[in-house]
Design a protein around this motif. Sequence first.
Motif, PDB file in Angstrom:
ATOM      1  N   VAL A  29       0.844  -1.204   0.000  1.00  0.00           N
ATOM      2  CA  VAL A  29       0.000   0.000   0.000  1.00  0.00           C
ATOM      3  C   VAL A  29       0.877   1.250   0.000  1.00  0.00           C
ATOM      4  O   VAL A  29       0.624   2.213  -0.747  1.00  0.00           O
ATOM      5  CB  VAL A  29      -0.939   0.003   1.223  1.00  0.00           C
ATOM      6  N   THR A  32       2.472   1.689  -3.378  1.00  0.00           N
ATOM      7  CA  THR A  32       1.490   2.229  -4.322  1.00  0.00           C
ATOM      8  C   THR A  32       1.329   3.740  -4.140  1.00  0.00           C
ATOM      9  O   THR A  32       1.281   4.495  -5.111  1.00  0.00           O
ATOM     10  CB  THR A  32       0.124   1.550  -4.128  1.00  0.00           C
ATOM     11  N   THR A 221      -5.775   0.276  -3.960  1.00  0.00           N
ATOM     12  CA  THR A 221      -5.170   1.515  -3.436  1.00  0.00           C
ATOM     13  C   THR A 221      -5.080   2.575  -4.519  1.00  0.00           C
ATOM     14  O   THR A 221      -5.420   3.752  -4.294  1.00  0.00           O
ATOM     15  CB  THR A 221      -3.766   1.231  -2.874  1.00  0.00           C
ATOM     16  N   TRP A 225      -7.050   6.161  -4.677  1.00  0.00           N
ATOM     17  CA  TRP A 225      -6.259   7.396  -4.846  1.00  0.00           C
ATOM     18  C   TRP A 225      -6.786   8.183  -6.041  1.00  0.00           C
ATOM     19  O   TRP A 225      -6.969   9.402  -5.961  1.00  0.00           O
ATOM     20  CB  TRP A 225      -4.790   7.031  -5.029  1.00  0.00           C
TER      21      TRP A 225
END
Length: 248
Positions: A29, A32, A221, A225
């Motif tokens: 995560v 990313t 993720t 975003w």
Amino acid sequence: MSVFAHLVEHIADLLQPLFHASAAAAAIVLFTALVRLLVHPLSRASARGQRARAALQPQVAELKKKHGKDREKFQKALMELHAEEKVSPLSGCLPSLLQMPAFFLLYHLFSSSTIGGRANTLLGHKLFGAPLGGRWVDALGDGGVFGPAGLVYLGLFAVVTAVAGFNYVRTKRTAAAAPVAGEGEQAAALASVARIMPFMSFFTLFTVAVVPLAAALYVVTSATWSAVERAVLYRDMPGAVPAAAALA
């Protein structure tokens, strides 16, 4: 690949005191988020480009009216207009294209039993009982939908559905505020694409279901975003959903 594996392991070691057995998942995560931060300047440039293209719509309409059905002259004039205004019609593709190598690296890393001639120790890491190298079908065979691994996937599916629902509303509003212009077969084709686009985010559910859990974490993720980022960057575009709605 070995270098990338060591990077993930190093980040996981740093996060281990906080996330314990799920440190590798937390590392993915974080990785990313770092990729998205690196790409963010391009996303901002893409947003500026879209605003510029939207501002050019009256001039584009005038070009269509001027050149009538002469498609070749219209396309040439359109390219000249974009060059004059320094607007690239392809700028919106760059952020997505630059993220693909990171996704494929994670996919390959957690699909390989060996890395650099040695056993891939990352496959032993889990997220709340779900192996990072496993897939949804593996979770279904090991405890079923409501087993420990199955519940992890249900959580991911819930997040993806929420993000896709938000994107659906935003895309529908944007399309309604900027209806497809044109005539004939081209307009019909564009209208068909406009009808399909709001549903594209829901295809992420299929991706999450078939790729290794580590790659699925990257996808979820990154999609989350993107939803928040676009809500903020495109908040002043016609038909945009207020940025606050993305953060609610």
